[in-house]
Design an enzyme around this catalytic site. Structure first.
Site, short mmCIF file in Angstrom:
data_model
loop_
_atom_site.label_atom_id
_atom_site.label_comp_id
_atom_site.label_asym_id
_atom_site.label_seq_id
_atom_site.Cartn_x
_atom_site.Cartn_y
_atom_site.Cartn_z
N GLU A 374 0.84 -1.20 0.00
CA GLU A 374 0.00 0.00 0.00
C GLU A 374 0.87 1.24 0.00
OE1 GLU A 374 -2.60 3.22 1.86
OE2 GLU A 374 -0.63 2.52 2.44
N ASP A 402 -7.32 1.26 8.03
CA ASP A 402 -5.98 1.81 7.80
C ASP A 402 -5.90 3.23 8.34
OD1 ASP A 402 -3.40 2.19 6.95
OD2 ASP A 402 -3.93 2.55 4.86
#
Lengths: 506, 506
Positions: A374, A402
């Site tokens: 990511e 997240d």
């Protein structure tokens, strides 16, 4: 707060003898229930809460065996999630082990260790279809500790706390020494373009401290980190120094990814700690001629292969319809990536563990996906969608965690009206877990490619006051995570996934 | 979370050139406004928001000068509170200085330093009627570091992490060595009374981890700490060891006040860290004959005098009607008392500073009271009510912040129906500050004596997942406080105090 306050604490349970006996008898009855009929009966009780006629006859008290309504059954479910989750705090236990492997920078040996560790954890928990899926990832290494000094004929020489930005080129071997142009926006840089040649451009814009939503404040300034070097190079600068995007005032620089634009020279990009940025800014007012010396030897290497880690509880009726819970397994290299995003990964796994451990068998599949990369371009999310395994599958909803392992306040949802009405009707259940409720919007980098395919995107939204204190810095360690706050996030994810897998509006 | 996420962050402000110019012009206009008319005009704008005709004519934009309705005016007020508070974070700055004085145990020199420091801070801020009021306080000193060892013929000798409880007598000079009786409730102790003679009673009851409200879990077990020694002495024990009331699993013991009952021998009372309690419990299963050696030299001394610290913004119309904001200035001696209750003290002062700094002049008096001796018997709250100064005053509402400087979620209120309706109508304002809203109930040890006189009691209720990790232990330091979370509490207290002082339902 002292002992007298105890008497004021509302609903303080008094352990009188009578109550104690009652509790003990209740527990013994529950234990007998388990012994007599095993997990299966419990599962049936929970799943078929509203269908009492399907349950076997039993001499046990009515309220234990046959929830009187689906609401009642769901409230018991919340209690069971909380009881198991907060008693065992497995999310934190798992995060301690994961973070002990070290920083999980994409393509690093530690990232590979994390992939294998989380795969094994899923296998050990008895999750189904546990496997890895390949992800092509970029490789960048920081090299040695960066060096940076302010050099002034009047103020002397002072070290500045810096960190190279992810993806940056290194300096020449002898380093870079140049005068500094301080700016606070790209517009200001354009206006001062003539002064930038041969200098180090210093982007010194603070996060707006007055915003309650620190992510919004982050969004306003992080583009200096990601685009600053190319913007500076375009006007002839030799390097870019960026104030760290953080709400803290300390000496820890915060890294993060930067991108080079095409047809622009690639100059080094570094972040300064907020204290060092303030120091440099004050020094420039006193001595505009001062120089900064920079040295890094970070470098980019050829792409390599890493993996998304996948495990699930396969649905009993519609196994190809998937509720996805996810986080990203890679982190930055300055610390352990405890909040970003070890937290999201262990919450997804813990959510599935809880569902399994409570003996629930959902109608649709609930899947945990720990995405790779990511932080360095998001290839994990893209490769997940493209993978041949996806052909037979339909992802109904994907929820990413997240935003750190802090106390969850909301679940953000880009829902259809029907789904929105459904989750809003469940809000009281989530409020029992401490959440305020559901909010419109939400998603995450890793699941965004699923959104493009029609999957409904969601995100766990915890309290964000502390997130940017640690984000991408050496402070993102296990010590900054509270086990209970982390667990509450996992509970909310698990409950929502289960309710959706059971009750998805057709 | 990486750069691509920025694009997903909702409402990310784009600093286009046009917007930037607009902002700059806006700021210049605001600056001119201040220069032209000083603070007074701003105050009038805020106070008389709904009475535009009273305001002087001005060429400035309508929305800056004349809020179109009271709601609009209040929303601007929220913005101003947040802008000033979160930009300056004065509560944290003050707390850093306060905690630097050291632990503020009642009657200690550091407590005296704290009294003088906070008095000076109030004077420096220009608060009115700043003064001290005498409080009679008990005096107890810990003496030297406690010693505690587990001694087993099969397991060997191991140190245990303990701390003497506040108010405990010390051991004889040679210490105490005795076998251990482990119990989990007072009922169990009664049932095992025959086994207790000559032993150390070990109360090993954990806080219930499954409760979202950690204060409720604390309330269930803290009575072992406060009453355990006398209960043990009554059945012939020689000392009491109590498992620390905390949600953490670590090696930091948590102290707190204990009370001796009359006509029962006074035996030493100590708290064990949760890890040491678990270790001792396991060891007892393996060797029930093991002994524990204890040594302390803490002692009680004659009472002395300390002070409540008081400052206010005097009401313009009804100065004798008071909205009180408070915390307690004393702390435990193992750390700095940053959350308990330095946080509450600096929040009360910051609330008044903000009201003053925004140029607001409330109709009724808003007073900050930093109570002394909450931890050692609550005499500060009692003496405050009894003081001759109270004769001419009417305390409408008292709000205490004594649950840590964490992100505020609720304000608890024991309100009349009229007041409840009023504050509920303000809920959207407080939600802009991040609170969920108002909750029934609330109060605090220090303000309880005011409640007995008819004052409405209220309390700030922040997120409580982390509070008992640090509470009364060596971990309650400034490092465990987040400046923004602390400030949000001060903002809520300041806004509520101001709105109430202006709009109290007659």
């Amino acid at each position: 707060m002292n002992q007298s306050k105890i008497n004021q604490t509302s609903k303080c349970i008094r352990f009188t003898l009578g109550q104690k006996i009652k509790q003990t008898v209740g527990r013994l009855r529950q234990k007998n229930l388990h012994r007599l009929t095993g997990r299966l009966l419990l599962s049936l009780t929970l799943i078929l809460g509203g269908v009492p006629s399907l349950l076997p006859a039993s001499p046990l008290p009515q309220e234990k065996m046959v929830p009187s309504s689906p609401e009642n059954s769901r409230e018991k479910l919340v209690e069971q999630f909380m009881d198991k989750g907060l008693r065992e705090n497995y999310a934190f236990t798992l995060l301690k082990k994961l973070t002990a492997l070290g920083p999980r920078l994409t393509a690093s040996p530690q990232a590979a260790a994390a992939v294998e560790f989380m795969r094994q954890a899923m296998v050990d928990l008895g999750l189904e279809n546990v496997h890895l899926e390949e992800v092509e990832v970029n490789r960048w290494i920081r090299g040695d500790q960066e060096k940076c000094f302010l050099i002034s004929s009047t103020l002397g020489t002072h070290p500045l706390a810096v960190t190279a930005l992810g993806g940056s080129v290194g300096t020449p071997p002898q380093g870079i020494s140049a005068q500094v142009l301080e700016v606070h926006s790209f517009v200001e840089l354009k206006n001062k373009a003539a002064e930038a040649r041969g200098k180090i451009v210093f982007f010194n814009q603070s996060m707006d401290p007055t915003l309650l939503d620190t992510f919004r404040a982050y969004g306003q300034v992080a583009r200096f980190r990601s685009l600053g070097a190319s913007a500076a190079a375009r006007v002839g600068a030799v390097a870019a120094l960026v104030r760290s995007p953080t709400t803290a005032n300390d000496d820890f620089p915060h890294t993060g990814m930067m991108r080079y634009q095409e047809n622009v020279p690639r100059i080094p990009g570094l972040c300064l700690s907020t204290k060092s940025a303030d120091f440099l800014s004050r020094a420039l007012k006193s001595d505009p001629q001062l120089r900064v010396y920079l040295w890094t030897n970070c470098r980019n290497l050829p792409p390599t292969t890493s993996y998304n880690v996948i495990g699930q509880i396969t649905g009993t009726e519609k196994p190809a319809e998937i509720i996805l819970l996810g986080g990203h397994l890679d982190s930055w290299d300055l610390a352990q990536g405890a909040h970003d995003d070890g937290a999201g990964c262990v919450q997804a796994v813990e959510a599935l563990r809880l569902i399994k451990a409570l003996g629930l068998r959902p109608r649709r599949t609930i899947r945990a996906v720990l995405f790779m990369n990511e932080e360095f371009g998001g290839s994990g999310g893209r490769d997940y969608v493209r993978h041949p395994n996806r052909r037979q599958e339909k992802h109904l909803l994907a929820l990413e965690s997240d935003r750190g392992g802090f106390r969850p306040l909301y679940i953000g949802l880009r829902a259809t009206p029907a789904l929105w009405d459904l989750v809003k009707s469940w809000e009281p259940l989530f409020q029992k877990m401490g959440l305020i409720g559901f909010k419109k919007g939400g998603g995450g980098v890793d699941i965004a490619p699923l959104g493009a395919q029609g999957t409904i995107l969601a995100g766990l939204i915890p309290d964000c006051q502390r997130y940017f204190d640690v984000h991408h810095s050496a402070l993102d360690t296990i010590d900054s995570v509270n086990p209970r706050e982390l667990e509450l996030g996992a509970l909310a994810m698990g409950l929502l996934a289960y309710l959706l897998a059971e009750n998805w509006p057709e």
